[in-house]
Design an enzyme around this catalytic site. Structure first.
Site, PDB file in Angstrom:
ATOM      1  N   SER A 158       0.759  -1.245  -0.033  1.00 20.84           N
ATOM      2  CA  SER A 158      -0.090  -0.006  -0.075  1.00 20.84           C
ATOM      3  C   SER A 158       0.698   1.156  -0.009  1.00 20.84           C
ATOM      4  CB  SER A 158      -1.010   0.115   1.345  1.00 20.84           C
ATOM      5  OG  SER A 158      -1.686  -1.171   1.040  1.00 20.84           O
ATOM      6  N   ARG A 173       7.766   6.306  -4.192  1.00 25.84           N
ATOM      7  CA  ARG A 173       8.093   6.884  -2.933  1.00 25.84           C
ATOM      8  C   ARG A 173       7.488   6.176  -1.734  1.00 25.84           C
ATOM      9  NH1 ARG A 173       4.073  10.087  -4.713  1.00 25.84           N
ATOM     10  NH2 ARG A 173       5.363  10.598  -6.493  1.00 25.84           N
ATOM     11  N   ASP A 211      -4.121  -1.218  -1.326  1.00 24.58           N
ATOM     12  CA  ASP A 211      -5.119  -1.592  -0.271  1.00 24.58           C
ATOM     13  C   ASP A 211      -6.339  -0.976  -0.810  1.00 24.58           C
ATOM     14  OD1 ASP A 211      -4.244   0.990  -0.032  1.00 24.58           O
ATOM     15  OD2 ASP A 211      -3.853   0.636   2.258  1.00 24.58           O
TER      16      ASP A 211
HETATM   17  C1  BGC Z   1      -0.250   5.041   0.334  1.00 22.60           C
HETATM   18  C2  BGC Z   1      -1.364   4.461  -0.473  1.00 22.60           C
HETATM   19  C3  BGC Z   1      -2.482   3.860   0.211  1.00 22.60           C
HETATM   20  C4  BGC Z   1      -2.986   4.655   1.651  1.00 22.60           C
HETATM   21  C5  BGC Z   1      -3.546   4.017   2.414  1.00 22.60           C
HETATM   22  C6  BGC Z   1      -0.688   6.037   1.436  1.00 22.60           C
HETATM   23  O1  BGC Z   1       0.124   6.356   2.075  1.00 22.60           O
HETATM   24  O2  BGC Z   1       0.606   5.755  -0.631  1.00 22.60           O
HETATM   25  O3  BGC Z   1      -0.679   3.596  -1.557  1.00 22.60           O
HETATM   26  O4  BGC Z   1      -3.311   3.526  -0.427  1.00 22.60           O
HETATM   27  O5  BGC Z   1      -1.737   5.400   2.189  1.00 22.60           O
HETATM   28  O6  BGC Z   1      -2.992   2.922   3.138  1.00 22.60           O
END
Ligand code: BGC
Length: 490
Positions: A158, A173, A211
């Site tokens: 995620s 990143r 996610d």
């Molecule tokens: C991430 C996402 C993720 C979200 C919730 C963010 O910091 O970049 O990829 O879906 O957090 O978990």
């Protein structure tokens, strides 16, 4: 802890009457900087829609709008046994999911492992070794002495990842306070698979999943009105289904224009240019002192990782700018520790059921070693409400922007994450903001409604792995890197 005072009256209006004038002025100042009115919400959404569009363009913009290669929704007849690995931020979870013969049915076994804090700033090798340790432990526990045949894995990673294929993902990143060297700019699938091979584990990554995409797919499995999957947790983000024809950056692939493709927006990065978000000085400090300044502007105002820190910074600001106004004559060392308070702190204050805010007083004493007066307790209560309300109202902007961009008049939104499930009043405040932004008539029922999602990073990941394998079998190989390898696993 059970407080001593009488239970609170339903409304706390008037409870500020005993607060001294100079503290009242500070509360008023907090109200001014943290309140986001309807007009501002609408401005934020207008800009948001433009940034969503920009992210789909060839040139790109702040919001990555990552193509996920999840093409279409499950039909409820997916079958098979899959592993799911969820690397979300706070915990690592390993699941084994069997999609059963019954339409939409599944069985799940799972284990959760705490993600050690030091891992988040450690080395890539440590990260992958620890991850595979957890998977190995899971397998040993649940499949002791069994000869395992190959297992396809849905890997919920995620963080923003560029995916040329579904079984591939280059980390753009780190977010959510992670800062592990040697992973950004790299495909995260090969090092994970190498660790599996080194341990003799017959596991193959069938799909790398965000996610939000997992949430979208898992929720739509049981509710066909679900059009958006959201996470309001340690981080924030959403995914939705786009038509290939509306994704200019995919034009070169000549996909059928009406082919559905799930987009992982990564809208935590909304307004990294600081054009429209109503940033306070506390938001600027959070950004400046974070491992990735200039990134995740929207996330840093709304996500669980930051709500306690915003609260702490506002109190420290009062201590510094008005010496003696609060916690006079006490030792302020602890409260000056960055990230000492997580979002459960303002959440607990908002939930304090006692008129005299006894639970808040106990919490401040135990966590900050400070003794608060009743006026200071009232001030903290208001501050918590303001920060929680701002987060909920801004969070609604992302959902509203996707609806506006897609001309969705009404739909269900599947949501998960600690802020959504645990932060008091978050849902009601978000729903109210949607009402204001989308201009529903007072007599209208809510048209876009946010619901607790099915388990996206478990069931959603398994479903996406199943859908991918189904595509491999059908020879629909768009966005699949290693179809041959995958066939061997099917
Ligand atoms: C991430 C996402 C993720 C979200 C919730 C963010 O910091 O970049 O990829 O879906 O957090 O978990």
């Amino acid at each position: 802890m059970v407080g001593l005072g009488p239970k609170r009256r339903p409304s706390r209006r008037g409870s500020m009457t005993d607060v001294p004038q100079d503290l009242l002025e500070q509360i008023k100042h907090f109200e001014e900087v943290f309140t986001v009115d309807s007009t501002k919400l609408k401005q934020v959404v207008d800009h948001f829609v433009k940034e969503l569009e920009k992210g789909l363009s060839v040139k790109g913009g702040n919001i990555p709008m990552n193509v996920t290669w999840v093409m279409g929704f499950p039909d409820g007849h997916e079958k098979g046994t899959f592993l799911a690995l969820d690397m979300g931020g706070t915990n690592l979870r390993v699941c084994e999911i069997t999609l059963t013969d019954e339409k939409g049915g599944f069985d799940i076994i799972q284990s959760k492992y705490r993600m050690p804090e030091e891992l988040k700033t450690g080395t890539a090798e440590e990260l992958w070794e620890y991850t595979v340790d957890c998977v190995e432990q899971f397998i040993q526990h649940h499949h002791q002495n069994e000869k395992l045949s190959s297992l396809p894995l849905g890997f919920t990673f995620s963080y923003p990842a560029t995916q040329e294929y579904i079984d591939h993902g280059i980390l753009q990143r780190w977010t959510k306070g992670f800062d592990i060297d040697g992973v950004e700019g790299e495909d995260v699938v090969p090092p994970l698979e190498k660790c599996f091979r080194d341990r003799g584990l017959p596991i193959k990554v069938a799909a790398l999943i965000n996610d939000t995409t997992g949430t979208l797919i898992a929720s739509s499995y049981t509710d066909s009105a679900m059009k958006i999957g959201c996470i309001f947790g340690t981080g924030v983000n959403a995914a939705y289904m786009e038509d290939a024809g509306s994704i200019p950056k995919l034009a070169h692939m000549n996909l059928p224009p009406d082919m559905p493709v799930a987009i992982n927006c990564e809208y935590g990065a909304f307004d990294n240019g600081h054009i429209v978000l109503p940033l306070t000085k506390y938001d600027h400090i959070i950004d400046r002192d974070s491992p990735r300044p200039g990134q995740q502007a929207f996330e840093k105002m709304t996500a669980g990782l930051y709500l306690g820190e915003i609260f702490r910074l506002a109190l420290v600001d009062l201590l510094d700018s008005r010496p003696g106004l609060i916690f006079a004559g006490q030792d302020h060392t602890l409260i000056r520790t960055p990230y000492l308070l997580d979002s459960s702190f303002p959440a607990a204050i908002e939930e304090d059921p006692y008129e005299n805010l006894q639970e808040t007083a106990d919490l401040v004493q135990s966590k900050l070693k400070l003794t608060a007066t009743s006026s200071e307790l009232e001030m903290m209560r208001r501050l918590a409400e303001l920060i929680g309300t701002r987060a909920a109202r801004l969070s609604a902007c992302g959902v509203a922007a996707i609806c506006k961009k897609k001309n969705i008049e009404s739909c269900h939104v599947g949501a998960d994450g600690s802020v959504f499930t645990k932060y008091p009043h978050f849902k009601a405040r978000g729903a109210q903001a949607l009402r204001e932004i989308l201009d529903w008539a007072p007599t209208d029922k809510d048209k876009v409604t946010i619901h607790a999602a099915e388990d996206g990073s478990g069931v959603g990941a398994a479903l996406i792995a199943a859908l991918t394998i189904k595509r491999v079998r059908a020879g629909n190989l768009a966005g699949i890197r290693n179809a041959k390898d995958m066939q061997a696993f099917c």
